[in-house]
Design a protein around this motif. Structure first.
Motif, PDB file in Angstrom:
ATOM      1  N   LYS A  51       5.730  16.472   8.355  1.00  0.00           N
ATOM      2  CA  LYS A  51       7.110  16.640   7.829  1.00  0.00           C
ATOM      3  C   LYS A  51       7.282  15.729   6.497  1.00  0.00           C
ATOM      4  N   ASN A 135      13.870   1.805  -0.917  1.00  0.00           N
ATOM      5  CA  ASN A 135      13.133   1.603   0.281  1.00  0.00           C
ATOM      6  C   ASN A 135      13.599   0.468   1.222  1.00  0.00           C
ATOM      7  N   ALA A 186      15.557  12.914  15.168  1.00  0.00           N
ATOM      8  CA  ALA A 186      15.264  12.620  13.846  1.00  0.00           C
ATOM      9  C   ALA A 186      14.500  14.098  13.273  1.00  0.00           C
ATOM     10  N   TYR A 187      13.897  14.823  14.186  1.00  0.00           N
ATOM     11  CA  TYR A 187      13.288  16.174  13.460  1.00  0.00           C
ATOM     12  C   TYR A 187      14.091  17.020  13.269  1.00  0.00           C
ATOM     13  N   LYS A 188      15.396  17.177  13.981  1.00  0.00           N
ATOM     14  CA  LYS A 188      16.377  18.021  13.726  1.00  0.00           C
ATOM     15  C   LYS A 188      17.329  17.862  12.558  1.00  0.00           C
ATOM     16  N   PHE A 189      17.893  16.461  12.715  1.00  0.00           N
ATOM     17  CA  PHE A 189      18.802  16.025  11.679  1.00  0.00           C
ATOM     18  C   PHE A 189      18.206  15.264  10.464  1.00  0.00           C
ATOM     19  N   PHE A 190      17.182  14.618  10.368  1.00  0.00           N
ATOM     20  CA  PHE A 190      16.557  13.668   9.385  1.00  0.00           C
ATOM     21  C   PHE A 190      15.128  14.097   9.201  1.00  0.00           C
ATOM     22  N   PRO A 191      14.731  15.380   8.953  1.00  0.00           N
ATOM     23  CA  PRO A 191      13.225  15.516   9.042  1.00  0.00           C
ATOM     24  C   PRO A 191      12.652  14.828   7.975  1.00  0.00           C
ATOM     25  N   GLU A 192      13.132  14.626   6.761  1.00  0.00           N
ATOM     26  CA  GLU A 192      12.382  14.033   5.618  1.00  0.00           C
ATOM     27  C   GLU A 192      12.696  12.680   5.181  1.00  0.00           C
ATOM     28  N   ASP A 193      13.129  11.830   6.068  1.00  0.00           N
ATOM     29  CA  ASP A 193      13.665  10.622   6.137  1.00  0.00           C
ATOM     30  C   ASP A 193      12.967   9.552   6.832  1.00  0.00           C
ATOM     31  N   ALA A 196      15.069   7.258   8.988  1.00  0.00           N
ATOM     32  CA  ALA A 196      15.544   7.685  10.340  1.00  0.00           C
ATOM     33  C   ALA A 196      14.282   7.835  11.419  1.00  0.00           C
ATOM     34  N   TRP A 197      13.228   8.219  10.800  1.00  0.00           N
ATOM     35  CA  TRP A 197      11.959   8.572  11.793  1.00  0.00           C
ATOM     36  C   TRP A 197      11.623   7.087  12.679  1.00  0.00           C
TER      37      TRP A 197
END
Length: 436
Positions: A51, A135, A186-193, A196-197
């Motif tokens: 992702k 970051n 995390a996968y549903k709402f912040f997939p590229e952050d 969040a992961w």
């Protein structure tokens, strides 16, 4: 075939301890729970790699490296020292409780220090690693996560000391469940952050476990310290005297793959970090059995006498062929899985996996023998070995030019194996008839 090899290996490992049916069930339950937990971590890294892409996964890996190193430094060897001294004072339950309370009090103080310094440290880390000030918040969360990690490992060591493997299994499974639930968020709402992961799959679950698990178990241990302040100071000195060697060893050993990532980020690129981390993700998955066996064996092996050491070493020699077969099958299966799951973007990670998994498989088995340095009360041997490993890894990674993921993996693997062989040779020299 694989199942038969695994069963023969497993039976040979538990046989020296003449475990009761209840203990075998507990050992199996810890193994299964640990396997699930490692599987969840494996899934987190695989999904994150796909992702976030190579660069995003590289940043995520650097943040996780910071968290892991903070956890190792904050642990400061107290877990192994706590278990070893807990065994030493089997006839004195009150002193055992004081040992547990002292370790928890020290970890609590270190966590407070880490929380206060996390913001300035995070800005420095983001600047040093060349990933941009954007970051810095990610690295602040990573440092706090490291604090929760060393509190979580205290809970595991506490339960291992009392050999409460049923409760340990429950907490590990709870950790798995929380991580899976947060992973879906995390996968549903912040997939590229990346932030969040990290927060969803490590920080939040560890925070919940700290509140639920450590607070109740540590209350009595902390309370007894205030009743006997003079005795507590003596326990602190004894704990620190042993843990300083364990700390040096654990920090140096844990730092090795993460130091490689940091050097790759500075001398290579974030993409090379992503490739190295993808290969190491599958390598770490191979260590599930090692984690589970050590959770159960370490409290028992450190209490061995000479005759038991001799029987244990003989058993390791006989089980070696089954382990080799298991390792070959496991590495092949994981290599095929990596090839099929990660796609073309991570094809270069396969050689990294093959090199590092072969080295780790060797070290895992030899480590079952070198664990005896703690039985013989010689933790400094482990510490000196891992200092050598860390320095050699840094030196050779800095000398290789240009440095890429595979070159770094080769340095890491070779140094890892040489260090373990050196420790084994030392053990054989001081106890030729008792050590493998």
């Amino acid at each position: 075939m694989f199942g038969k090899i695994m069963m023969r290996f497993w039976d040979s490992m538990v046989a020296p301890f003449t475990l009761s049916r209840k203990q075998v069930v507990q050992l199996t339950s810890v193994t299964i729970a640990t396997a699930f937990n490692n599987l969840v971590g494996f899934v987190v890294n695989v999904v994150a790699a796909k992702k976030l892409g190579v660069e995003g996964f590289g940043v995520f890996s650097l943040a996780f490296s910071v968290a892991t190193l903070a956890g190792a430094i904050g642990d400061f060897g107290f877990n192994l020292a706590m278990i070893r001294l807990f065994n030493k004072y089997q006839a004195n339950p009150e002193k055992q409780t004081m040992i547990l309370g002292t370790a928890l009090g020290l970890k609590g103080a270190l966590f407070a220090l880490l929380a206060v310094t996390s913001l300035p440290l995070s800005s420095f880390l983001a600047w040093s690693l060349g990933v941009g000030s954007v970051n810095s918040n990610l690295f602040a969360i990573a440092l706090i996560t490291g604090g929760f990690l060393f509190i979580w490992t205290y809970l595991q060591a506490y339960l291992q000391a009392y050999r409460s493997f049923k409760q340990l299994t429950g907490y590990i499974l709870a950790y798995c469940g929380l991580r899976l639930a947060c992973l879906l968020v995390a996968y549903k709402f912040f997939p590229e952050d990346p932030l969040a992961w990290l927060a969803a799959t490590y920080t939040a679950p560890l925070f919940v476990l700290t509140l639920i698990g450590v607070a109740p178990s540590g209350r009595e241990a902390i309370a007894i310290l205030f009743k006997h302040p003079d005795a507590s100071l003596g326990i602190f000195r004894e704990l620190l005297n042993y843990s300083k060697w364990v700390a040096i060893s654990a920090i140096a050993y844990t730092a090795m793959p993460y130091l490689v990532r940091f050097i790759l980020a500075v001398r290579g690129s974030v993409e090379e970090v992503g490739i190295f981390s993808a290969g190491m993700t599958f390598t770490v998955a191979f260590s599930t059995l090692n984690t589970a066996i050590r959770a159960v064996l370490f409290p028992q092996v450190t209490a061995f006498r000479e005759q038991q050491i001799r029987r244990y070493s003989a058993r390791l020699s006989r089980v070696a062929p089954y382990y080799v077969a298991f390792a070959i099958v496991g590495i092949t299966a994981l290599g095929l899985l990596q090839w099929s799951l990660l796609g073309k973007e991570y094809r270069e990670a396969l050689p990294v996996f093959l090199v590092t998994s072969g080295a780790l498989a060797t070290v895992i088995f030899l480590g079952l023998a070198t664990m005896l340095v703690h039985t013989l009360m010689k933790p400094h041997v482990d510490a000196y070995t891992n200092i050598f490993r860390l320095m050699a890894t840094a030196l050779f990674c800095l000398l290789i030019s240009p440095l890429n993921a595979l070159g770094a993996a080769a340095v890491y693997g070779v140094v890892l194996v040489i260090g373990e062989l050196g420790m084994l040779l030392y053990l054989r020299r001081i106890g030729r008839e008792t050590v493998l």
